[in-house]
Design a protein around this motif. Structure first.
Motif, PDB file in Angstrom:
ATOM      1  N   GLU A  88       1.109  -1.121  -0.023  1.00  0.00           N
ATOM      2  CA  GLU A  88      -0.044  -0.069   0.034  1.00  0.00           C
ATOM      3  C   GLU A  88       0.871   1.048   0.028  1.00  0.00           C
ATOM      4  O   GLU A  88       2.095   1.372   0.379  1.00  0.00           O
ATOM      5  N   LEU A  89       0.329   2.354  -0.544  1.00  0.00           N
ATOM      6  CA  LEU A  89       0.749   3.792  -0.327  1.00  0.00           C
ATOM      7  C   LEU A  89      -0.105   4.449   0.817  1.00  0.00           C
ATOM      8  O   LEU A  89      -1.507   4.385   0.714  1.00  0.00           O
ATOM      9  N   PRO A  90       0.421   4.863   2.030  1.00  0.00           N
ATOM     10  CA  PRO A  90      -0.346   5.157   3.189  1.00  0.00           C
ATOM     11  C   PRO A  90      -0.976   6.559   2.821  1.00  0.00           C
ATOM     12  O   PRO A  90      -0.442   7.280   2.305  1.00  0.00           O
ATOM     13  N   GLY A  91      -2.251   6.578   3.528  1.00  0.00           N
ATOM     14  CA  GLY A  91      -2.977   8.119   3.232  1.00  0.00           C
ATOM     15  C   GLY A  91      -2.435   9.027   4.183  1.00  0.00           C
ATOM     16  O   GLY A  91      -1.793   8.521   5.127  1.00  0.00           O
ATOM     17  N   SER A  92      -2.276  10.099   3.735  1.00  0.00           N
ATOM     18  CA  SER A  92      -1.866  11.373   4.346  1.00  0.00           C
ATOM     19  C   SER A  92      -2.867  12.168   5.154  1.00  0.00           C
ATOM     20  O   SER A  92      -2.300  13.227   6.015  1.00  0.00           O
ATOM     21  N   ASP A  93      -4.076  12.261   4.873  1.00  0.00           N
ATOM     22  CA  ASP A  93      -5.180  12.984   5.531  1.00  0.00           C
ATOM     23  C   ASP A  93      -5.315  12.717   6.858  1.00  0.00           C
ATOM     24  O   ASP A  93      -5.635  11.552   7.207  1.00  0.00           O
ATOM     25  N   PRO A  94      -5.323  13.703   7.709  1.00  0.00           N
ATOM     26  CA  PRO A  94      -5.744  13.126   9.380  1.00  0.00           C
ATOM     27  C   PRO A  94      -6.814  12.885   9.551  1.00  0.00           C
ATOM     28  O   PRO A  94      -6.994  12.112  10.423  1.00  0.00           O
ATOM     29  N   GLU A  95      -7.782  13.056   8.682  1.00  0.00           N
ATOM     30  CA  GLU A  95      -9.258  12.613   9.128  1.00  0.00           C
ATOM     31  C   GLU A  95      -9.524  11.353   8.183  1.00  0.00           C
ATOM     32  O   GLU A  95     -10.315  10.523   8.737  1.00  0.00           O
ATOM     33  N   ILE A  96      -9.007  11.292   7.022  1.00  0.00           N
ATOM     34  CA  ILE A  96      -9.478  10.180   6.051  1.00  0.00           C
ATOM     35  C   ILE A  96      -8.342   9.113   5.822  1.00  0.00           C
ATOM     36  O   ILE A  96      -8.409   8.290   4.852  1.00  0.00           O
ATOM     37  N   GLY A  97      -7.235   9.426   6.282  1.00  0.00           N
ATOM     38  CA  GLY A  97      -5.870   8.631   5.954  1.00  0.00           C
ATOM     39  C   GLY A  97      -6.095   7.199   5.944  1.00  0.00           C
ATOM     40  O   GLY A  97      -5.614   6.425   5.420  1.00  0.00           O
ATOM     41  N   ASP A  98      -6.943   6.694   7.018  1.00  0.00           N
ATOM     42  CA  ASP A  98      -6.886   5.423   7.255  1.00  0.00           C
ATOM     43  C   ASP A  98      -8.257   4.548   6.446  1.00  0.00           C
ATOM     44  O   ASP A  98      -8.377   3.492   6.713  1.00  0.00           O
ATOM     45  N   GLU A  99      -8.982   5.587   5.747  1.00  0.00           N
ATOM     46  CA  GLU A  99      -9.828   4.835   4.709  1.00  0.00           C
ATOM     47  C   GLU A  99      -9.016   4.134   3.707  1.00  0.00           C
ATOM     48  O   GLU A  99      -7.730   4.627   3.422  1.00  0.00           O
TER      49      GLU A  99
END
Length: 533
Positions: free
Chosen positions: A305-316
């Motif tokens: 994976e490429l990890p998400g960076s957005d503090p609110e939706i990065g774990d989506e």
């Protein structure tokens, strides 16, 4: 003609076209992806490693495991995170064919194009035997036949006609318009796809197998059910039902040994049948050495994976995937090395995009290379069960996990080498304007068709059944159904480089835009009674 078709597809739904203009497009990202994917693509090199070096990749086989190790090393080399093999199962025994030779012997000998069925047993060296044709004889009529030690042809001859129209095709304007206009009645998530009633035919075949196994023949031979000019379509060996009437999985460790079973080229099958019908004998010599692998009955999916960076939706999570396993006669190119190579190339393109933009995706983008698809979507279904929900056909979707709520969308590729022409919406009307916007930058590459219809037979169904937005791309058929699907012709040479470069670019763009938009993709309603427990 293509421009005319495009205009008709868009004009057929002005509401869709208007709504699509409201979905934002990252033009700079598309520009980078197109440049890297179309001008500097590496998809054919990925495919060569999968097929030439590690093919074929039968589920459970050493070849598949080596290919999975190569894929993980490659993903890691590109700087992807959380690269790992996720176990599921138990699947059962691995298998490979180590040596095979089939020929007609006697005064007029000739070699036979023949392939053993997966998970069948070996023969003790070179064995010669007479050939017997049973054709359309029923199970009850086998009692009076002496088949012990014989090579048994179990089907009638098949008429062959010349392919004047050619085996390879692309969708023309009319076909795409028909696809765009035709819509089946929407079905709730998890309701499954209607199936023809195949049980009667299956029961007859299993009854025949039980009688045949009792007769102790040397080997069973059928002819390829389609194809010609030496193309042979082969899958797994048959076993009779158990004493309890249940189907026995041929790969199970405790399954009884499967008789040597072969599928041969229809021209060679028909020739033997014609000779036998003249009252003349046919005798064959067969060598078959197969190997089973009983250590480690669990199987694996490859994840990166490429990890998400957005503090609110990065774990989506946005997922893209394809099945990595294949059958065993070709090298697993169009089914489904092509889809797997496209997924890997899409992830490579996304790493390039991230570096050039200095910007990570807002949501996590996760790639999966599934195993066990050819045995019934086993790997993807196990993944969905482990991460998202419990799915039973025709039942409510239960045990929804927190990951289920954080899932944004899944995109699958598994229909051969053909370029992407659009998307099957799986009855999800709300994604239409979104996908129409995402396809707009690729109209010049012939990708512009949306259909509300669903399509079956591959791993997006595991997600769709759980009420998750999972989709398969529409692809040009090329020679998938006529020549390469599950056949000995499924090799690297029949992959079309420009098609796969186009597909990887579009898949990367879909994944990026799904990761960047404010909202997750719309979902279909779950069946009544679905929920957390």
């Amino acid at each position: 003609m293509r421009r005319h078709a495009l205009a008709l597809v868009l004009l057929a739904s002005p509401t869709l076209a208007q709504a699509a203009t409201q979905e934002p497009i990252d033009d700079k990202a598309v520009e980078i992806l197109r440049q890297q994917g179309l001008e500097h693509g590496q998809v054919m090199e990925h495919l060569s490693w999968m097929c030439d070096v590690h093919g074929p990749r039968l589920t459970g086989s050493p070849n598949l495991h080596r290919a999975q190790d190569w894929a993980m090393a490659t993903f890691s080399g590109w700087g992807l995170a959380n690269v790992h093999a996720e176990e599921w199962g138990p699947f059962g025994r691995g298998w490979q064919c180590e040596h095979v030779c089939v020929e007609v012997v006697g005064d007029n000998p000739w070699p036979v194009i023949a392939y053993p069925k997966a998970w069948c047993g070996s023969l003790p060296g070179r064995v010669e035997a007479d050939v017997v044709l049973i054709g359309d004889v029923g199970a009850d009529d086998l009692a009076g036949l002496d088949l012990e030690g014989k090579v048994v042809l179990i089907e009638t001859p098949r008429e062959v006609s010349e392919p004047f129209d050619g085996p390879a095709k692309r969708f023309d304007a009319e076909a795409l318009l028909t696809m765009a206009d035709r819509a089946e009645a929407p079905r709730p998530a998890g309701s499954g796809r209607p199936r023809n009633d195949f049980r009667a035919g299956f029961q007859r075949r299993m009854a025949m197998m039980r009688k045949l196994f009792e007769k102790k023949p040397l080997a069973l031979i059928d002819r390829s059910f389609k194809g010609d000019y030496g193309t042979v379509f082969v899958q797994g060996a048959d076993l009779p039902m158990g004493d309890d009437g249940q189907r026995v999985r041929v790969q199970d460790r405790d399954a009884p040994a499967a008789l040597p079973q072969f599928t041969i080229a229809v021209e060679h099958y028909n020739r033997m049948c014609r000779i036998l019908k003249k009252g003349l004998p046919v005798r064959m010599a067969i060598e078959l050495r197969t190997r089973f692998f009983d250590q480690g009955l669990m199987e694996r999916n490859v994840v990166a994976e490429l990890p998400g960076s957005d503090p609110e939706i990065g774990d989506e999570v946005v997922m893209l995937g394809a099945h990595f396993d294949s059958w065993h006669t070709g090298t697993g190119a169009t089914d489904n090395g092509c889809g797997s190579a496209v997924v890997m190339e899409a992830m490579r393109l996304l790493t390039v995009l991230q570096k050039e933009r200095g910007q990570a995706p807002r949501r996590t983008i996760r790639a999966a290379l599934w195993s066990g698809e050819e045995q019934g979507l086993l790997g993807s279904r196990a993944y969905v069960r482990s991460h998202f929900a419990n799915v039973q056909r025709g039942q409510p979707v239960t045990d929804l996990t927190p990951e289920h709520a954080k899932f944004a969308g899944y995109f699958n590729l598994d229909n051969g080498t053909g370029r992407i022409r659009g998307v099957y919406q799986q009855g999800n009307a709300e994604v239409g304007p979104i996908f129409a916007a995402w396809l707009r930058p690729f109209h010049d590459l012939d990708a512009h068709t949306l259909t509300l219809n669903d399509t079956g037979g591959t791993d997006h169904q595991a997600f769709d059944a759980a009420g998750l937005p999972g989709f398969q791309f529409i692809q040009d058929p090329v020679a998938y159904n006529t020549r390469t699907h599950h056949s000995n012709m499924d090799n690297w040479d029949h992959a079309v480089a420009s098609d796969l470069q186009q597909a990887a670019t579009i898949m990367a763009s879909f994944a990026w835009h799904c990761a960047q938009r404010d909202a997750k993709l719309p979902r279909k309603a779950l069946p009544p009674g679905s929920g957390g427990n």
